[in-house]
Design a protein around this motif. Structure first.
Motif, PDB file in Angstrom:
ATOM      1  N   SER A 230      49.856  42.773  44.923  1.00 58.47           N
ATOM      2  CA  SER A 230      50.309  41.759  43.970  1.00 58.47           C
ATOM      3  C   SER A 230      49.272  41.496  42.881  1.00 58.47           C
ATOM      4  O   SER A 230      49.617  40.963  41.814  1.00 58.47           O
ATOM      5  N   VAL A 231      48.018  41.899  43.113  1.00 57.49           N
ATOM      6  CA  VAL A 231      46.971  41.696  42.105  1.00 57.49           C
ATOM      7  C   VAL A 231      46.246  42.998  41.757  1.00 57.49           C
ATOM      8  O   VAL A 231      45.295  42.982  40.976  1.00 57.49           O
ATOM      9  N   PHE A 232      46.684  44.105  42.333  1.00 60.24           N
ATOM     10  CA  PHE A 232      46.018  45.387  42.065  1.00 60.24           C
ATOM     11  C   PHE A 232      46.544  45.994  40.774  1.00 60.24           C
ATOM     12  O   PHE A 232      47.760  46.039  40.545  1.00 60.24           O
ATOM     13  N   ASN A 233      45.658  46.494  39.955  1.00 60.80           N
ATOM     14  CA  ASN A 233      46.027  47.093  38.674  1.00 60.80           C
ATOM     15  C   ASN A 233      46.191  48.600  38.849  1.00 60.80           C
ATOM     16  O   ASN A 233      45.288  49.391  38.568  1.00 60.80           O
ATOM     17  N   GLY A 234      47.366  49.006  39.321  1.00 61.80           N
ATOM     18  CA  GLY A 234      47.640  50.420  39.555  1.00 61.80           C
ATOM     19  C   GLY A 234      48.877  50.573  40.404  1.00 61.80           C
ATOM     20  O   GLY A 234      49.497  49.590  40.822  1.00 61.80           O
ATOM     21  N   ASP A 235      49.269  51.831  40.676  1.00 65.28           N
ATOM     22  CA  ASP A 235      50.461  52.047  41.498  1.00 65.28           C
ATOM     23  C   ASP A 235      50.110  51.969  42.974  1.00 65.28           C
ATOM     24  O   ASP A 235      48.942  51.871  43.362  1.00 65.28           O
ATOM     25  N   LYS A 236      51.148  52.043  43.807  1.00 62.34           N
ATOM     26  CA  LYS A 236      50.938  51.850  45.245  1.00 62.34           C
ATOM     27  C   LYS A 236      50.131  52.973  45.884  1.00 62.34           C
ATOM     28  O   LYS A 236      49.473  52.762  46.905  1.00 62.34           O
ATOM     29  N   TYR A 237      50.152  54.157  45.276  1.00 65.67           N
ATOM     30  CA  TYR A 237      49.400  55.274  45.844  1.00 65.67           C
ATOM     31  C   TYR A 237      47.898  55.104  45.594  1.00 65.67           C
ATOM     32  O   TYR A 237      47.083  55.284  46.510  1.00 65.67           O
ATOM     33  N   ASP A 238      47.547  54.725  44.368  1.00 64.47           N
ATOM     34  CA  ASP A 238      46.140  54.411  44.097  1.00 64.47           C
ATOM     35  C   ASP A 238      45.722  53.177  44.897  1.00 64.47           C
ATOM     36  O   ASP A 238      44.590  53.094  45.390  1.00 64.47           O
ATOM     37  N   GLY A 239      46.656  52.233  44.998  1.00 61.36           N
ATOM     38  CA  GLY A 239      46.358  51.023  45.753  1.00 61.36           C
ATOM     39  C   GLY A 239      46.050  51.319  47.209  1.00 61.36           C
ATOM     40  O   GLY A 239      45.134  50.731  47.785  1.00 61.36           O
ATOM     41  N   MET A 240      46.803  52.232  47.805  1.00 60.40           N
ATOM     42  CA  MET A 240      46.575  52.564  49.206  1.00 60.40           C
ATOM     43  C   MET A 240      45.205  53.200  49.410  1.00 60.40           C
ATOM     44  O   MET A 240      44.494  52.886  50.379  1.00 60.40           O
ATOM     45  N   GLN A 241      44.808  54.093  48.514  1.00 59.91           N
ATOM     46  CA  GLN A 241      43.486  54.714  48.636  1.00 59.91           C
ATOM     47  C   GLN A 241      42.384  53.666  48.553  1.00 59.91           C
ATOM     48  O   GLN A 241      41.407  53.701  49.299  1.00 59.91           O
ATOM     49  N   ASN A 242      42.559  52.703  47.647  1.00 58.31           N
ATOM     50  CA  ASN A 242      41.575  51.631  47.500  1.00 58.31           C
ATOM     51  C   ASN A 242      41.568  50.723  48.722  1.00 58.31           C
ATOM     52  O   ASN A 242      40.512  50.346  49.232  1.00 58.31           O
ATOM     53  N   TYR A 243      42.763  50.389  49.205  1.00 61.23           N
ATOM     54  CA  TYR A 243      42.904  49.484  50.349  1.00 61.23           C
ATOM     55  C   TYR A 243      42.343  50.114  51.623  1.00 61.23           C
ATOM     56  O   TYR A 243      41.696  49.428  52.426  1.00 61.23           O
ATOM     57  N   MET A 244      42.587  51.403  51.808  1.00 64.11           N
ATOM     58  CA  MET A 244      42.077  52.078  52.999  1.00 64.11           C
ATOM     59  C   MET A 244      40.560  52.144  52.996  1.00 64.11           C
ATOM     60  O   MET A 244      39.928  52.155  54.051  1.00 64.11           O
ATOM     61  N   LEU A 245      39.966  52.182  51.820  1.00 56.57           N
ATOM     62  CA  LEU A 245      38.513  52.288  51.723  1.00 56.57           C
ATOM     63  C   LEU A 245      37.833  50.922  51.760  1.00 56.57           C
ATOM     64  O   LEU A 245      36.864  50.716  52.501  1.00 56.57           O
ATOM     65  N   TYR A 246      38.347  49.973  50.968  1.00 53.69           N
ATOM     66  CA  TYR A 246      37.653  48.691  50.810  1.00 53.69           C
ATOM     67  C   TYR A 246      38.346  47.512  51.502  1.00 53.69           C
ATOM     68  O   TYR A 246      37.776  46.420  51.578  1.00 53.69           O
ATOM     69  N   GLY A 247      39.567  47.703  51.988  1.00 53.49           N
ATOM     70  CA  GLY A 247      40.231  46.642  52.721  1.00 53.49           C
ATOM     71  C   GLY A 247      40.771  45.541  51.834  1.00 53.49           C
ATOM     72  O   GLY A 247      40.980  45.727  50.636  1.00 53.49           O
ATOM     73  N   GLY A 248      40.955  44.355  52.426  1.00 54.64           N
ATOM     74  CA  GLY A 248      41.663  43.284  51.741  1.00 54.64           C
ATOM     75  C   GLY A 248      40.939  41.957  51.673  1.00 54.64           C
ATOM     76  O   GLY A 248      41.592  40.903  51.594  1.00 54.64           O
ATOM     77  N   MET A 249      39.604  41.931  51.693  1.00 55.23           N
ATOM     78  CA  MET A 249      38.914  40.664  51.505  1.00 55.23           C
ATOM     79  C   MET A 249      39.199  40.153  50.094  1.00 55.23           C
ATOM     80  O   MET A 249      39.005  40.882  49.113  1.00 55.23           O
ATOM     81  N   PRO A 250      39.681  38.916  49.954  1.00 54.55           N
ATOM     82  CA  PRO A 250      40.166  38.432  48.652  1.00 54.55           C
ATOM     83  C   PRO A 250      39.162  38.519  47.511  1.00 54.55           C
ATOM     84  O   PRO A 250      39.543  38.781  46.366  1.00 54.55           O
ATOM     85  N   GLN A 251      37.886  38.308  47.785  1.00 58.92           N
ATOM     86  CA  GLN A 251      36.880  38.306  46.728  1.00 58.92           C
ATOM     87  C   GLN A 251      36.821  39.638  45.993  1.00 58.92           C
ATOM     88  O   GLN A 251      36.450  39.705  44.815  1.00 58.92           O
ATOM     89  N   LEU A 252      37.227  40.708  46.646  1.00 60.62           N
ATOM     90  CA  LEU A 252      37.160  42.035  46.026  1.00 60.62           C
ATOM     91  C   LEU A 252      38.062  42.150  44.805  1.00 60.62           C
ATOM     92  O   LEU A 252      37.829  43.009  43.947  1.00 60.62           O
ATOM     93  N   SER A 253      39.076  41.296  44.706  1.00 59.68           N
ATOM     94  CA  SER A 253      39.979  41.353  43.554  1.00 59.68           C
ATOM     95  C   SER A 253      39.261  41.002  42.257  1.00 59.68           C
ATOM     96  O   SER A 253      39.768  41.283  41.166  1.00 59.68           O
ATOM     97  N   ASN A 254      38.072  40.410  42.361  1.00 59.32           N
ATOM     98  CA  ASN A 254      37.289  40.060  41.168  1.00 59.32           C
ATOM     99  C   ASN A 254      36.330  41.166  40.749  1.00 59.32           C
ATOM    100  O   ASN A 254      35.652  41.035  39.723  1.00 59.32           O
ATOM    101  N   PHE A 255      36.255  42.236  41.550  1.00 53.61           N
ATOM    102  CA  PHE A 255      35.330  43.330  41.256  1.00 53.61           C
ATOM    103  C   PHE A 255      36.099  44.552  40.755  1.00 53.61           C
ATOM    104  O   PHE A 255      37.202  44.839  41.222  1.00 53.61           O
ATOM    105  N   THR A 256      35.489  45.277  39.847  1.00 50.86           N
ATOM    106  CA  THR A 256      36.102  46.516  39.352  1.00 50.86           C
ATOM    107  C   THR A 256      35.304  47.749  39.750  1.00 50.86           C
ATOM    108  O   THR A 256      35.871  48.816  39.956  1.00 50.86           O
ATOM    109  N   ALA A 257      34.001  47.613  39.879  1.00 50.53           N
ATOM    110  CA  ALA A 257      33.146  48.761  40.187  1.00 50.53           C
ATOM    111  C   ALA A 257      33.067  48.992  41.687  1.00 50.53           C
ATOM    112  O   ALA A 257      32.978  48.046  42.477  1.00 50.53           O
ATOM    113  N   ASP A 258      33.096  50.270  42.098  1.00 54.65           N
ATOM    114  CA  ASP A 258      32.981  50.605  43.512  1.00 54.65           C
ATOM    115  C   ASP A 258      31.674  50.091  44.104  1.00 54.65           C
ATOM    116  O   ASP A 258      31.638  49.645  45.257  1.00 54.65           O
ATOM    117  N   GLU A 259      30.612  50.139  43.334  1.00 54.89           N
ATOM    118  CA  GLU A 259      29.313  49.679  43.831  1.00 54.89           C
ATOM    119  C   GLU A 259      29.357  48.190  44.172  1.00 54.89           C
ATOM    120  O   GLU A 259      28.807  47.761  45.194  1.00 54.89           O
TER     121      GLU A 259
END
Length: 408
Positions: free
Chosen positions: A152-181
């Protein structure tokens, strides 16, 4: 950025005015304060509750430190109540109040007060709700963002979203970050500086190195069968140190109490009994699991299984690991999901490359003779289909994004 947590907001709404203390629990930084102070507060205002009838305090805020005195807090709330209309008391990090249990139980004697509290995992756990509030505590368990909430807050399609979610999970604060680092650093620091320190502080543990090593082992073996004795033997054979089984058990219970991990029990489907020798452990957030291993051990098969487990728990199911016998060989059903009179048997299969793999995943399901729904969830981009045996195969996106997916 507003992240809607409608599932939990609805749970609060249906519990309004029930004469109990609504206790919001969950792993630290999963959004409990946001749920109470933003989403629930906004709901009250939108439904016509006057602002002066909402008493909210963040008790970890230094400016509110005087309210950590139980008598000051109780007197303050009592003095705010000036008529017979309903008042809503919302307290965050209530464990900072000395004898907070007595204070909250005292509020229950005020007829026009409805109480909502949250607390940190260091001192305020699910089992405390049961023991300290004398049967008058009503728990609402909050999880990190589900994939649906994440998208609901990810800027991309569900396939890119899944790759991001599988790697970084769903802690809410992460929605404020753009860089992988930024994301990886946040999760690593959250694990070491918050969760591990909380666990050690609450339980007065001394051997931090052993605790960290046990977390590494559990992270590496997510979704694999394990036992207390096996873990103890791993320390002896791999690390050449002796850690007693009872110590391992105490550490794992502390991890569970902090909502960092969850344990799934094995259940003999035909024998209708639990098998206590071995269990599986899943992380409440897969991003934290990956961070524990410095993002070096990314295994989509096990991570997807962990995500499915968490989704079932978020939806309110009790989840076990199924065992069914076939020609004296034990076959595993990844999940038995129970909720009231509903039951689902679910297999997690990241890939279904050929007929042999499909047969392997379906074989345990075929050995179950009852009429409950049987589902294979796959990472493949395929439509939902039902075969001649009644077994449903659906993709992970359909399963996670459609709240009615289990009944398709």
């Amino acid at each position: 950025m507003i992240i809607q947590r409608n599932l939990y907001l609805e749970k609060l709404i249906v519990r309004m005015h029930n004469g109990m203390i609504k206790v919001v629990t969950g792993i630290r930084r999963c959004g409990k304060s946001y749920l109470l102070f933003k989403l629930f507060y906004d709901y009250l205002i939108e439904t016509g509750i006057n602002e002066d009838h909402i008493i909210k305090l963040a008790l970890d805020d230094r400016s509110n430190r005087k309210f950590r005195d139980p008598d000051v807090l109780y007197t303050y709330v009592k003095n705010r109540i000036r008529d017979k209309e309903r008042y809503y008391v919302i307290l965050d990090e209530v464990q900072n109040v000395l004898d907070f249990e007595d204070v909250l139980n005292g509020f229950l004697h005020i007829e026009n007060v409805d109480v909502y509290v949250s607390g940190s995992n260091a001192k305020f756990l699910s089992k405390d709700v049961i023991t300290e509030f004398r049967g008058r505590g009503d728990e609402i368990r909050v999880y990190p963002l589900s994939f649906s909430e994440f998208m609901s807050v990810f800027n991309g399609d569900k396939y890119d979203g899944m790759q991001n979610y599988m790697l970084y999970g769903g802690m809410p604060q992460l929605s404020n970050f753009t860089a992988d680092e930024q994301k990886s650093t946040y999760l690593i620091n959250l694990f070491t500086e918050t969760y591990i320190k909380d666990i050690i502080q609450r339980n007065n543990f001394r051997n931090e190195d052993t605790i960290e090593e046990l977390l590494n082992i559990l992270s590496s073996s997510t979704g694999s069968l394990s036992s207390i004795n096996k873990l103890s033997n791993t320390f002896k054979s791999v690390k050449n140190i002796n850690v007693a089984p009872q110590t391992i058990k105490a550490y794992i219970e502390a991890f569970r109490d902090s909502f960092l991990i969850d344990k799934a029990f094995r259940y003999d489907i035909k024998g209708k009994k639990y098998i206590n020798a071995t269990n599986k452990y899943y992380f409440t957030d897969v991003g934290l699991r990956n961070a524990r291993l410095d993002f070096r051990q990314f295994e989509p098969t096990h991570i997807m299984e962990n995500i499915i487990y968490n989704e079932l728990k978020i939806r309110g199911f009790n989840v076990d690991i199924g065992v069914v016998e076939d020609n004296r060989k034990q076959l595993e059903v990844d999940f038995i999901a129970n909720l009231g009179n509903k039951r689902y048997y679910i297999q997690s299969a990241y890939r279904l490359p050929d007929a042999e793999k499909i047969q392997t995943e379906q074989r345990p399901l075929m050995k179950i003779n009852d009429g409950y729904r049987k589902i294979v969830v796959t990472g493949e981009k395929i439509p939902t289909v039902t075969d001649e045996h009644g077994i449903v195969t659906m993709n992970i996106y359909e399963f996670l994004l459609n709240q009615n997916s289990l009944n398709l």
